[in-house]
Write a protein that holds these residues in place. Sequence first.
Motif, PDB file in Angstrom:
ATOM      1  N   THR A   7       1.091  -1.180  -0.485  1.00 41.31           N
ATOM      2  CA  THR A   7      -0.206   0.295   0.061  1.00 41.31           C
ATOM      3  C   THR A   7       1.078   1.420   0.186  1.00 41.31           C
ATOM      4  O   THR A   7       2.171   1.306   0.292  1.00 41.31           O
ATOM      5  CB  THR A   7      -0.800   0.371   0.257  1.00 41.31           C
ATOM      6  N   LEU A   8       0.247   2.125  -0.442  1.00 44.31           N
ATOM      7  CA  LEU A   8       1.122   3.450  -0.789  1.00 44.31           C
ATOM      8  C   LEU A   8       0.134   4.715  -0.473  1.00 44.31           C
ATOM      9  O   LEU A   8      -0.879   4.221  -0.746  1.00 44.31           O
ATOM     10  CB  LEU A   8       1.123   3.863  -2.012  1.00 44.31           C
ATOM     11  N   THR A   9       0.824   5.473   0.740  1.00 42.77           N
ATOM     12  CA  THR A   9      -0.061   6.636   1.438  1.00 42.77           C
ATOM     13  C   THR A   9      -0.057   7.953   1.040  1.00 42.77           C
ATOM     14  O   THR A   9       1.599   7.982   0.430  1.00 42.77           O
ATOM     15  CB  THR A   9       0.248   6.541   2.549  1.00 42.77           C
ATOM     16  N   VAL A  10       0.068   8.868   0.804  1.00 47.83           N
ATOM     17  CA  VAL A  10       0.613   9.964  -0.491  1.00 47.83           C
ATOM     18  C   VAL A  10      -0.264  11.537   0.884  1.00 47.83           C
ATOM     19  O   VAL A  10      -1.248  11.072   1.594  1.00 47.83           O
ATOM     20  CB  VAL A  10      -0.045  10.679  -1.585  1.00 47.83           C
ATOM     21  N   TRP A  11       1.085  12.483   1.083  1.00 45.57           N
ATOM     22  CA  TRP A  11       0.573  13.190   2.530  1.00 45.57           C
ATOM     23  C   TRP A  11       0.703  14.708   1.600  1.00 45.57           C
ATOM     24  O   TRP A  11       2.591  15.079   1.065  1.00 45.57           O
ATOM     25  CB  TRP A  11       1.685  12.788   3.500  1.00 45.57           C
ATOM     26  N   ARG A  12       0.740  15.646   2.126  1.00 44.95           N
ATOM     27  CA  ARG A  12       0.883  17.060   1.420  1.00 44.95           C
ATOM     28  C   ARG A  12       1.257  17.709   2.619  1.00 44.95           C
ATOM     29  O   ARG A  12       0.835  17.716   4.215  1.00 44.95           O
ATOM     30  CB  ARG A  12      -0.211  17.390   0.898  1.00 44.95           C
ATOM     31  N   GLY A  13       2.614  18.666   2.342  1.00 49.89           N
ATOM     32  CA  GLY A  13       2.328  19.130   3.296  1.00 49.89           C
ATOM     33  C   GLY A  13       2.627  20.987   2.967  1.00 49.89           C
ATOM     34  O   GLY A  13       2.042  21.173   2.057  1.00 49.89           O
ATOM     35  N   THR A  14       2.374  20.917   4.168  1.00 51.11           N
ATOM     36  CA  THR A  14       1.774  22.540   3.944  1.00 51.11           C
ATOM     37  C   THR A  14       2.211  23.835   4.936  1.00 51.11           C
ATOM     38  O   THR A  14       2.827  22.868   6.318  1.00 51.11           O
ATOM     39  CB  THR A  14       0.005  22.560   4.300  1.00 51.11           C
ATOM     40  N   ASN A  15       2.937  24.510   4.997  1.00 55.02           N
ATOM     41  CA  ASN A  15       3.553  25.575   6.222  1.00 55.02           C
ATOM     42  C   ASN A  15       2.984  26.345   6.959  1.00 55.02           C
ATOM     43  O   ASN A  15       2.023  27.183   6.386  1.00 55.02           O
ATOM     44  CB  ASN A  15       4.565  26.625   5.098  1.00 55.02           C
ATOM     45  N   THR A  16       3.189  25.403   8.120  1.00 58.62           N
ATOM     46  CA  THR A  16       2.449  26.303   9.528  1.00 58.62           C
ATOM     47  C   THR A  16       2.617  27.434  10.276  1.00 58.62           C
ATOM     48  O   THR A  16       2.234  28.042  11.094  1.00 58.62           O
ATOM     49  CB  THR A  16       1.252  25.176  10.206  1.00 58.62           C
ATOM     50  N   ALA A  17       4.656  27.758   9.018  1.00 61.96           N
ATOM     51  CA  ALA A  17       4.316  29.047  10.281  1.00 61.96           C
ATOM     52  C   ALA A  17       4.262  30.270   9.996  1.00 61.96           C
ATOM     53  O   ALA A  17       3.959  30.277   8.919  1.00 61.96           O
ATOM     54  CB  ALA A  17       6.092  29.169   9.803  1.00 61.96           C
ATOM     55  N   PRO A  18       4.308  30.974  10.817  1.00 60.06           N
ATOM     56  CA  PRO A  18       4.137  32.295  10.761  1.00 60.06           C
ATOM     57  C   PRO A  18       4.541  32.929  10.295  1.00 60.06           C
ATOM     58  O   PRO A  18       5.978  32.540   9.924  1.00 60.06           O
ATOM     59  CB  PRO A  18       4.014  33.383  11.967  1.00 60.06           C
ATOM     60  N   ALA A  19       4.542  33.870   8.852  1.00 59.49           N
ATOM     61  CA  ALA A  19       5.329  35.337   7.801  1.00 59.49           C
ATOM     62  C   ALA A  19       6.639  35.308   8.298  1.00 59.49           C
ATOM     63  O   ALA A  19       7.033  36.036   9.561  1.00 59.49           O
ATOM     64  CB  ALA A  19       4.603  36.569   7.552  1.00 59.49           C
ATOM     65  N   GLY A  20       7.610  34.657   7.555  1.00 64.30           N
ATOM     66  CA  GLY A  20       8.627  35.556   8.099  1.00 64.30           C
ATOM     67  C   GLY A  20       9.677  34.547   8.874  1.00 64.30           C
ATOM     68  O   GLY A  20      10.665  34.393   9.824  1.00 64.30           O
ATOM     69  N   GLY A  21       8.900  33.457   9.253  1.00 61.28           N
ATOM     70  CA  GLY A  21       9.460  32.612  10.361  1.00 61.28           C
ATOM     71  C   GLY A  21      10.464  31.467   9.464  1.00 61.28           C
ATOM     72  O   GLY A  21      10.087  30.765   8.867  1.00 61.28           O
ATOM     73  N   MET A  22      10.882  30.528  10.519  1.00 59.58           N
ATOM     74  CA  MET A  22      11.343  29.478  10.129  1.00 59.58           C
ATOM     75  C   MET A  22      10.211  27.943   9.483  1.00 59.58           C
ATOM     76  O   MET A  22       9.241  28.365  10.803  1.00 59.58           O
ATOM     77  CB  MET A  22      12.162  28.409  11.124  1.00 59.58           C
ATOM     78  N   PRO A  23       9.821  27.497   8.414  1.00 54.73           N
ATOM     79  CA  PRO A  23       9.245  26.668   8.044  1.00 54.73           C
ATOM     80  C   PRO A  23       8.867  25.840   8.857  1.00 54.73           C
ATOM     81  O   PRO A  23       9.976  25.236   9.403  1.00 54.73           O
ATOM     82  CB  PRO A  23       9.594  26.263   6.552  1.00 54.73           C
ATOM     83  N   VAL A  24       7.583  25.447   9.143  1.00 57.28           N
ATOM     84  CA  VAL A  24       7.174  24.150   9.618  1.00 57.28           C
ATOM     85  C   VAL A  24       6.068  24.065   9.285  1.00 57.28           C
ATOM     86  O   VAL A  24       5.366  24.282   8.873  1.00 57.28           O
ATOM     87  CB  VAL A  24       6.472  24.474  10.834  1.00 57.28           C
ATOM     88  N   PHE A  25       6.571  22.206   8.670  1.00 54.11           N
ATOM     89  CA  PHE A  25       5.220  21.898   7.647  1.00 54.11           C
ATOM     90  C   PHE A  25       4.610  20.899   8.605  1.00 54.11           C
ATOM     91  O   PHE A  25       5.204  20.010   9.166  1.00 54.11           O
ATOM     92  CB  PHE A  25       6.361  20.935   7.040  1.00 54.11           C
ATOM     93  N   GLN A  26       3.282  20.904   8.211  1.00 52.93           N
ATOM     94  CA  GLN A  26       1.936  19.916   8.787  1.00 52.93           C
ATOM     95  C   GLN A  26       1.723  18.999   7.956  1.00 52.93           C
ATOM     96  O   GLN A  26       2.099  19.378   6.448  1.00 52.93           O
ATOM     97  CB  GLN A  26       1.095  20.657   9.308  1.00 52.93           C
ATOM     98  N   TYR A  27       1.720  17.617   8.179  1.00 52.86           N
ATOM     99  CA  TYR A  27       1.957  16.816   7.034  1.00 52.86           C
ATOM    100  C   TYR A  27      -0.089  16.534   7.244  1.00 52.86           C
ATOM    101  O   TYR A  27      -0.710  15.915   7.917  1.00 52.86           O
ATOM    102  CB  TYR A  27       2.103  15.545   6.740  1.00 52.86           C
ATOM    103  N   ALA A  28      -1.439  16.041   5.621  1.00 51.21           N
ATOM    104  CA  ALA A  28      -2.443  15.356   5.572  1.00 51.21           C
ATOM    105  C   ALA A  28      -2.876  14.395   4.822  1.00 51.21           C
ATOM    106  O   ALA A  28      -1.789  14.253   3.885  1.00 51.21           O
ATOM    107  CB  ALA A  28      -3.497  16.041   6.161  1.00 51.21           C
ATOM    108  N   GLN A  29      -3.636  13.228   5.212  1.00 50.04           N
ATOM    109  CA  GLN A  29      -2.875  12.594   4.386  1.00 50.04           C
ATOM    110  C   GLN A  29      -3.974  12.427   3.679  1.00 50.04           C
ATOM    111  O   GLN A  29      -5.207  13.125   3.668  1.00 50.04           O
ATOM    112  CB  GLN A  29      -3.688  10.751   4.508  1.00 50.04           C
ATOM    113  N   ILE A  30      -3.801  12.512   2.004  1.00 49.54           N
ATOM    114  CA  ILE A  30      -4.380  13.581   0.732  1.00 49.54           C
ATOM    115  C   ILE A  30      -4.789  12.165   0.155  1.00 49.54           C
ATOM    116  O   ILE A  30      -5.547  11.999  -0.493  1.00 49.54           O
ATOM    117  CB  ILE A  30      -3.524  14.437   0.142  1.00 49.54           C
ATOM    118  N   TRP A  31      -4.224  10.956  -0.438  1.00 52.52           N
ATOM    119  CA  TRP A  31      -4.442   9.935  -1.034  1.00 52.52           C
ATOM    120  C   TRP A  31      -3.734   8.822  -0.787  1.00 52.52           C
ATOM    121  O   TRP A  31      -3.062   8.728   0.136  1.00 52.52           O
ATOM    122  CB  TRP A  31      -4.347   9.997  -1.763  1.00 52.52           C
ATOM    123  N   GLY A  32      -4.601   7.692  -1.113  1.00 49.26           N
ATOM    124  CA  GLY A  32      -3.741   6.274  -0.716  1.00 49.26           C
ATOM    125  C   GLY A  32      -4.190   5.315  -1.626  1.00 49.26           C
ATOM    126  O   GLY A  32      -5.105   4.981  -2.317  1.00 49.26           O
TER     127      GLY A  32
END
Length: 129
Positions: A7-32
């Motif tokens: 099985t394969l799961t695909v996770w999409r990352g989005t940057n949740t850091a405030p503007a100008g801050g170090m990137p912080v990625f959160q991942y949510a499963q979008i497909w399998g």
Amino acid sequence: MPLDSGTLTVWRGTNTAPAGGMPVFQYAQIWGAYYEDRTIGVQRWYTAQQHGDRPDFLVRVPRTWELSAATDRVILEPFGWQDQGGAYKIVQIQQVLDEQDLPVTDLTLERDDGINAGDITGGAGSADG
């Protein structure tokens, strides 16, 4: 089309850091899906190397248009790679027909050394937590 490798799961990352801050990625499963492990040919290997990529896996999944090579990470189970537990980035997405003329998607995957699969599947916004 024998999609019997795992099985394969695909996770999409989005940057949740405030503007100008170090990137912080959160991942949510979008497909399998189920996948078929394919052989990386010599031409595919050398072409990828010429562009600075390292194709570690080639997998075939049912046709999908939802994936993005820029933001998505893939986790394979069971792991066919020695380091078991890694996440892979998508290097190339190809929409092709299989031997029975059924529409499928081939994904060329490269090991993402900067991300552990546990960081994706166990983090905030994931199915586990």
